[in-house]
Write an enzyme that holds these catalytic residues in place. Structure first.
Site, PDB file in Angstrom:
ATOM      1  N   LYS A   1       0.605 138.880   6.958  1.00 37.01           N
ATOM      2  CA  LYS A   1       0.548 138.728   8.420  1.00 37.01           C
ATOM      3  C   LYS A   1      -0.830 139.141   8.946  1.00 37.01           C
ATOM      4  O   LYS A   1      -1.612 139.787   8.244  1.00 37.01           O
ATOM      5  CB  LYS A   1       1.643 139.537   9.093  1.00 37.01           C
ATOM      6  CG  LYS A   1       1.619 141.029   8.791  1.00 37.01           C
ATOM      7  CD  LYS A   1       2.771 141.674   9.533  1.00 37.01           C
ATOM      8  CE  LYS A   1       2.755 143.171   9.616  1.00 37.01           C
ATOM      9  NZ  LYS A   1       2.466 143.961   8.478  1.00 37.01           N
TER      10      LYS A   1
ATOM     11  N   ARG B   1      -3.458 141.149  11.372  1.00 35.29           N
ATOM     12  CA  ARG B   1      -3.569 142.443  12.041  1.00 35.29           C
ATOM     13  C   ARG B   1      -3.881 142.178  13.510  1.00 35.29           C
ATOM     14  O   ARG B   1      -4.303 141.063  13.863  1.00 35.29           O
ATOM     15  CB  ARG B   1      -4.694 143.253  11.400  1.00 35.29           C
ATOM     16  CG  ARG B   1      -4.266 143.863  10.085  1.00 35.29           C
ATOM     17  CD  ARG B   1      -5.377 144.709   9.545  1.00 35.29           C
ATOM     18  NE  ARG B   1      -4.989 145.398   8.325  1.00 35.29           N
ATOM     19  CZ  ARG B   1      -5.860 145.785   7.404  1.00 35.29           C
ATOM     20  NH1 ARG B   1      -7.148 145.562   7.562  1.00 35.29           N
ATOM     21  NH2 ARG B   1      -5.448 146.424   6.344  1.00 35.29           N
TER      22      ARG B   1
ATOM     23  N   GLN C   1      -6.622 139.547  15.156  1.00 31.07           N
ATOM     24  CA  GLN C   1      -7.200 138.571  14.212  1.00 31.07           C
ATOM     25  C   GLN C   1      -6.856 137.137  14.617  1.00 31.07           C
ATOM     26  O   GLN C   1      -7.750 136.290  14.695  1.00 31.07           O
ATOM     27  CB  GLN C   1      -6.703 138.822  12.784  1.00 31.07           C
ATOM     28  CG  GLN C   1      -7.418 139.983  12.099  1.00 31.07           C
ATOM     29  CD  GLN C   1      -6.932 140.195  10.674  1.00 31.07           C
ATOM     30  OE1 GLN C   1      -5.754 140.027  10.371  1.00 31.07           O
ATOM     31  NE2 GLN C   1      -7.837 140.582   9.791  1.00 31.07           N
TER      32      GLN C   1
ATOM     33  N   GLY D   1     -13.261 148.159   8.611  1.00 28.28           N
ATOM     34  CA  GLY D   1     -12.149 147.981   7.681  1.00 28.28           C
ATOM     35  C   GLY D   1     -10.909 147.319   8.251  1.00 28.28           C
ATOM     36  O   GLY D   1      -9.882 147.223   7.590  1.00 28.28           O
TER      37      GLY D   1
ATOM     38  N   GLY E   1     -10.665 144.175   9.194  1.00 30.72           N
ATOM     39  CA  GLY E   1     -10.514 142.776   8.803  1.00 30.72           C
ATOM     40  C   GLY E   1     -11.241 141.796   9.706  1.00 30.72           C
ATOM     41  O   GLY E   1     -10.696 140.762  10.096  1.00 30.72           O
ATOM     42  N   LYS E   2     -12.482 142.109  10.018  1.00 29.37           N
ATOM     43  CA  LYS E   2     -13.271 141.173  10.831  1.00 29.37           C
ATOM     44  C   LYS E   2     -13.622 139.929  10.019  1.00 29.37           C
ATOM     45  O   LYS E   2     -13.636 138.822  10.549  1.00 29.37           O
ATOM     46  CB  LYS E   2     -14.568 141.846  11.323  1.00 29.37           C
ATOM     47  CG  LYS E   2     -14.331 142.894  12.380  1.00 29.37           C
ATOM     48  CD  LYS E   2     -15.620 143.496  12.881  1.00 29.37           C
ATOM     49  CE  LYS E   2     -16.242 144.484  11.941  1.00 29.37           C
ATOM     50  NZ  LYS E   2     -15.447 145.700  11.688  1.00 29.37           N
ATOM     51  N   SER E   3     -13.904 140.130   8.718  1.00 31.32           N
ATOM     52  CA  SER E   3     -14.365 138.996   7.901  1.00 31.32           C
ATOM     53  C   SER E   3     -13.370 137.843   7.923  1.00 31.32           C
ATOM     54  O   SER E   3     -13.771 136.674   7.960  1.00 31.32           O
ATOM     55  CB  SER E   3     -14.592 139.420   6.456  1.00 31.32           C
ATOM     56  OG  SER E   3     -15.093 140.709   6.397  1.00 31.32           O
TER      57      SER E   3
ATOM     58  N   CYS F   1      -6.677 167.064  21.829  1.00 30.39           N
ATOM     59  CA  CYS F   1      -6.443 166.362  20.567  1.00 30.39           C
ATOM     60  C   CYS F   1      -7.781 165.845  20.006  1.00 30.39           C
ATOM     61  O   CYS F   1      -8.619 165.359  20.747  1.00 30.39           O
ATOM     62  CB  CYS F   1      -5.503 165.218  20.882  1.00 30.39           C
ATOM     63  SG  CYS F   1      -5.413 163.953  19.643  1.00 30.39           S
TER      64      CYS F   1
ATOM     65  N   CYS G   1      -1.523 159.982  18.879  1.00 27.33           N
ATOM     66  CA  CYS G   1      -1.899 160.831  17.753  1.00 27.33           C
ATOM     67  C   CYS G   1      -0.687 161.106  16.871  1.00 27.33           C
ATOM     68  O   CYS G   1      -0.792 161.103  15.656  1.00 27.33           O
ATOM     69  CB  CYS G   1      -2.485 162.144  18.270  1.00 27.33           C
ATOM     70  SG  CYS G   1      -3.055 163.217  16.937  1.00 27.33           S
TER      71      CYS G   1
HETATM   72  N1  LIG Z   1      -4.216 140.752   7.966  1.00 28.86           N
HETATM   73  C1  LIG Z   1      -4.540 141.580   6.981  1.00 28.86           C
HETATM   74  N2  LIG Z   1      -3.579 142.226   6.271  1.00 28.86           N
HETATM   75  C2  LIG Z   1      -3.904 143.080   5.259  1.00 28.86           C
HETATM   76  N3  LIG Z   1      -5.163 143.345   4.858  1.00 28.86           N
HETATM   77  C3  LIG Z   1      -6.143 142.726   5.528  1.00 28.86           C
HETATM   78  C4  LIG Z   1      -5.912 141.828   6.612  1.00 28.86           C
HETATM   79  N4  LIG Z   1      -7.100 141.371   7.068  1.00 28.86           N
HETATM   80  C5  LIG Z   1      -8.049 141.973   6.308  1.00 28.86           C
HETATM   81  N5  LIG Z   1      -7.481 142.790   5.393  1.00 28.86           N
HETATM   82  C6  LIG Z   1      -8.180 143.621   4.416  1.00 28.86           C
HETATM   83  C7  LIG Z   1      -9.173 142.857   3.611  1.00 28.86           C
HETATM   84  C8  LIG Z   1     -10.205 143.868   3.271  1.00 28.86           C
HETATM   85  O1  LIG Z   1      -9.890 144.452   2.028  1.00 28.86           O
HETATM   86  C9  LIG Z   1     -10.064 144.955   4.340  1.00 28.86           C
HETATM   87  C10 LIG Z   1     -11.297 145.095   5.199  1.00 28.86           C
HETATM   88  O2  LIG Z   1     -11.665 143.870   5.748  1.00 28.86           O
HETATM   89  P1  LIG Z   1     -13.164 143.557   6.215  1.00 28.86           P
HETATM   90  O3  LIG Z   1     -13.127 142.218   6.822  1.00 28.86           O
HETATM   91  O4  LIG Z   1     -14.117 143.801   5.119  1.00 28.86           O
HETATM   92  O5  LIG Z   1     -13.363 144.677   7.297  1.00 28.86           O
HETATM   93  P2  LIG Z   1     -14.443 144.728   8.438  1.00 28.86           P
HETATM   94  O6  LIG Z   1     -15.453 143.672   8.263  1.00 28.86           O
HETATM   95  O7  LIG Z   1     -13.707 144.780   9.722  1.00 28.86           O
HETATM   96  O8  LIG Z   1     -15.073 146.182   8.194  1.00 28.86           O
HETATM   97  P3  LIG Z   1     -16.624 146.665   8.226  1.00 28.86           P
HETATM   98  O9  LIG Z   1     -16.910 147.027   9.640  1.00 28.86           O
HETATM   99  O10 LIG Z   1     -16.602 147.860   7.338  1.00 28.86           O
HETATM  100  O11 LIG Z   1     -17.459 145.550   7.720  1.00 28.86           O
HETATM  101  O12 LIG Z   1      -8.931 144.588   5.090  1.00 28.86           O
HETATM  102 MG   LIG Z   2     -17.442 143.561   7.789  1.00 28.80          MG
HETATM  103 ZN   LIG Z   3      -4.083 164.922  18.007  1.00 29.05          ZN
END
Ligand SMILES: Nc1ncnc2c1ncn2[C@H]1C[C@H](O)[C@@H](COP(=O)(O)OP(=O)(O)OP(=O)(O)O)O1
Ligand SMILES: [Mg+2]
Ligand SMILES: [Zn+2]
Length: 617
Positions: free
Chosen positions: A88, A90, A93, A113, A115-117, A450, A468
């Site tokens: 699914k 996040r 996305q 982290g 999941g921008k890519s 917090c 939190c």
């Molecule tokens: N929908 C999803 N469900 C589960 N995992 C996911 C999903 N989308 C991405 N991921 C995983 C794949 C990668 O292992 C991890 C980080 O994705 P990535 O695109 O590299 O992050 P990012 O580009 O946002 O981070 P950075 O800022 O560190 O570059 O998340």
């Molecule tokens: Mg990235």
């Molecule tokens: Zn807290």
């Protein structure tokens, strides 16, 4: 006259600060209520939906009902599962993907982290032609290409070290109507310097083969971002030449002013900006005190790694290359598979450490901040800072490498008094470096609020206590704190600094604490009030006074080093008033505790009275 006016301004300032604290409290409460109401509205909406739509992935925020009936929706969902093997989306996305597929220019701000890519990789696979991806680091490109190859998506890269043959294949491929590549990764300098590449892109554009432009780490465009790259400044050419191609800028760290700057540099007027919440709810934030006189932090870290994190993967961030080597050696002595990583290592050794850690052959990397961008190991269960970071933004980034798989992970920082000044001398030349460092110090010392809420301010967000869920030590141990009146302690400290100033003596923070604890020359000891507070607490009081403006920092430069001294701060006159009180919340048990042993201080009241009378106007 002036002094009287100063007093009144100071008093007014104090009042304003109180009002700000009250308003912040109110903001937190209102946000809490708002979130609760939003959740109710969302639940009501979901309940009212026909059951056929229940397969639609839902977003956290209401009103953002995700549309899955675009012409590309079926393909997008299929590739998510079949090519990317993800079940699914996040939060945000799918919205980002839909927007860029619609042809809109978009800035996507999402924590590291998250999941921008995927937001450009998935559209690339579902579009005709190829997506051009601008990335600042070759290592980032290599990682992505390796990953895309493993899932059978065709991707290539072009950078300074590409061979002639390879460059030729890429150049031919991007104008090939059969579209052999779905993603073409380039460094910004290639765009800036390679006329051949630009002319090939022009050709691809005219043949409708250039489907999208993704600029990763887009904050590198702006000088105000933390990671400015001069070649990013020249990327405006892309939108000027290829105006019909949608651009997607991605970053984990950008304030609205940095984004505005990026908009102008990239020539994308009014892009849509999507910002995901920076609250990483699966991360537990904790601060532990590091003693100046007896650094037990390494043993503490070792025992955590061997017990709580047994067989689990993590990072220990340290201040310097020397620390990386020595801390790693100390951990190795304690039978931990820990290896150093820093900028001064041989590139092969660096990538070997990285690889072995990624494949779980090494448990801990002991690293400087050189171990940063592009680290994408999902199951990092702990990120421990042996030394505080230089700003909250840096801390958020570095600690954010934990728990990328959404499972619980810990972020622990060891807060040492002496470390503040080690870093302070390092950031002294940086624009607002000092201010940012003090915010980090405040994050470590402030147990009134917090830890998450202290962090949230830096992302223009408000995270309530509910956000939190006891996932920080302040919230979890709220019963272990006591409020202590430190007014008298403050007066003692200020007196020492006054005395030193009058004698033209420069006091380093460490000397100040030692003097206060009665460890200075006998002559000085007679002239001041010493304290019986334990060292941890004495240091905590000095830090508090620095944060609140009763003390301030002063630097002295030599060609080889920078010295850091304590001076009187702007709020000192307030302490003259007998009604002025200063309170401080401190933890009284556990690892982060500044244990209260005694609140009384030894006094030689005559000197004290003399001091007070000398202060009266
Ligand atoms: N929908 C999803 N469900 C589960 N995992 C996911 C999903 N989308 C991405 N991921 C995983 C794949 C990668 O292992 C991890 C980080 O994705 P990535 O695109 O590299 O992050 P990012 O580009 O946002 O981070 P950075 O800022 O560190 O570059 O998340
Ligand atoms: Mg990235
Ligand atoms: Zn807290």
């Amino acid at each position: 006259m002036r002094s009287a006016e100063l007093d009144s301004v100071e008093a007014e300032l104090e009042l304003v600060e109180l009002q700000i604290a009250e308003l912040l409290q109110k903001q937190t409460e209102l946000t809490s209520r708002k979130n609760a109401l939003l959740r109710q509205v969302e639940e009501a909406c979901n309940a009212a939906k026909p059951s056929s739509s229940s397969s639609v992935p839902s977003s956290k925020s209401p009103g953002a009902n995700l549309v899955m009936n675009f012409p590309w929706s079926r393909e997008v969902e299929q590739h998510l599962k079949d090519s990317f093997h993800l079940s699914k989306f996040r939060p945000l996305q799918l919205r980002a993907i839909n927007l860029t597929m619609t042809g809109k220019d978009l800035f996507l701000v999402m924590p590291t982290g998250r999941g921008k890519s995927l937001c450009y990789q998935l559209p690339a696979v579902c579009s005709k032609g190829f997506t051009l991806v601008v990335t600042p680091l070759v290592s980032l490109m290599e990682d992505q290409i390796m990953y895309l190859k493993s899932i059978e998506v065709s991707a290539v890269m072009l950078n300074a070290s590409s061979s002639k043959d390879h460059a030729k294949t890429v150049m031919a491929g991007i104008t090939d109507p059969k579209g052999p590549f779905k993603l073409v990764y380039v460094t910004p300098e290639k765009i800036a310097k390679s006329k051949l590449l630009m002319s090939r892109l022009e050709k691809a554009y005219n043949a409708n083969l250039l489907s999208r432009i993704a600029v990763d780490e887009v904050h590198c465009c702006s000088q105000w971002g933390h990671d400015f790259r001069p070649d990013y400044k020249l990327l405006g050419i892309l939108k000027r030449q290829f105006s019909k191609v949608p651009l997607l800028g991605l970053t984990a760290t950008a304030t609205s002013s940095v984004l505005k700057d990026c908009e102008e540099i990239l020539c994308v007027p009014k892009p849509i900006t999507l910002t995901a919440s920076f609250n990483r709810t699966n991360l537990y934030y904790e601060v532990r005190i590091k003693d100046s006189d007896n650094d037990a932090s390494i043993s503490d870290i070792a025992s955590l790694v061997k017990s709580r994190y047994k067989d689990q993967s993590g990072i220990v961030y340290v201040f310097s290359q020397k620390d990386a080597e020595s801390v790693a050696a100390e951990l190795q002595k304690r039978d931990i598979l820990a290896y150093p990583y820093h900028a001064n290592m041989d590139p092969d050794d660096k990538s070997q450490v990285h690889r072995r850690w990624t494949s779980n052959k090494i448990q801990v990397v002991v690293a400087t901040v050189a171990f940063g961008m592009g680290i994408d190991k999902p199951n990092v269960r702990f990120v421990i800072h042996h030394t505080i970071s230089k700003s909250i933004e840096n801390y958020y980034q570095e600690s954010g490498r934990a728990g990328r798989d959404d499972r619980p992970a810990d972020c622990i920082v060891y807060f040492g008094f002496a470390d503040i000044f080690r870093i302070s001398t390092m950031v002294v030349m940086e624009n607002v470096g000092q201010q940012k460092l003090l915010q980090m110090v405040d994050y470590c010392q402030n147990v009134d609020r917090c830890r998450r809420s202290l962090m949230a301010v830096h992302f223009d967000e408000v995270w309530d206590n509910e956000g939190c869920s006891q996932m920080c030590d302040t919230c979890r141990h709220s019963k272990d704190y006591t409020t202590m009146d430190i007014t008298q302690h403050a007066r003692e400290v200020v007196q020492i600094v006054e005395l030193a100033t009058s004698m033209d003596e420069k006091l380093t923070p460490l000397k100040l604490v030692e003097a206060w604890m009665g460890k200075g020359p006998a002559k000085r000891r007679k002239m001041i009030q010493t304290t019986t507070l334990p060292r941890r607490q004495a240091e905590a009081v000095v830090v508090r006074l620095l944060l609140q403006g009763y003390l301030r920092e002063d630097f002295s430069f030599t060609p080889y080093t920078t010295y850091f001294y304590m001076k009187l701060g702007r709020k000192v006159p307030l302490l003259k008033s007998q009604t002025h009180t200063l309170n401080m919340k401190m933890r009284t048990t556990g690892t982060g505790a500044a244990v209260v042993i005694s609140l009384t201080s030894s006094s030689s009241s005559d000197v004290w009275l003399m001091f007070l009378s000398s202060m009266s106007l």
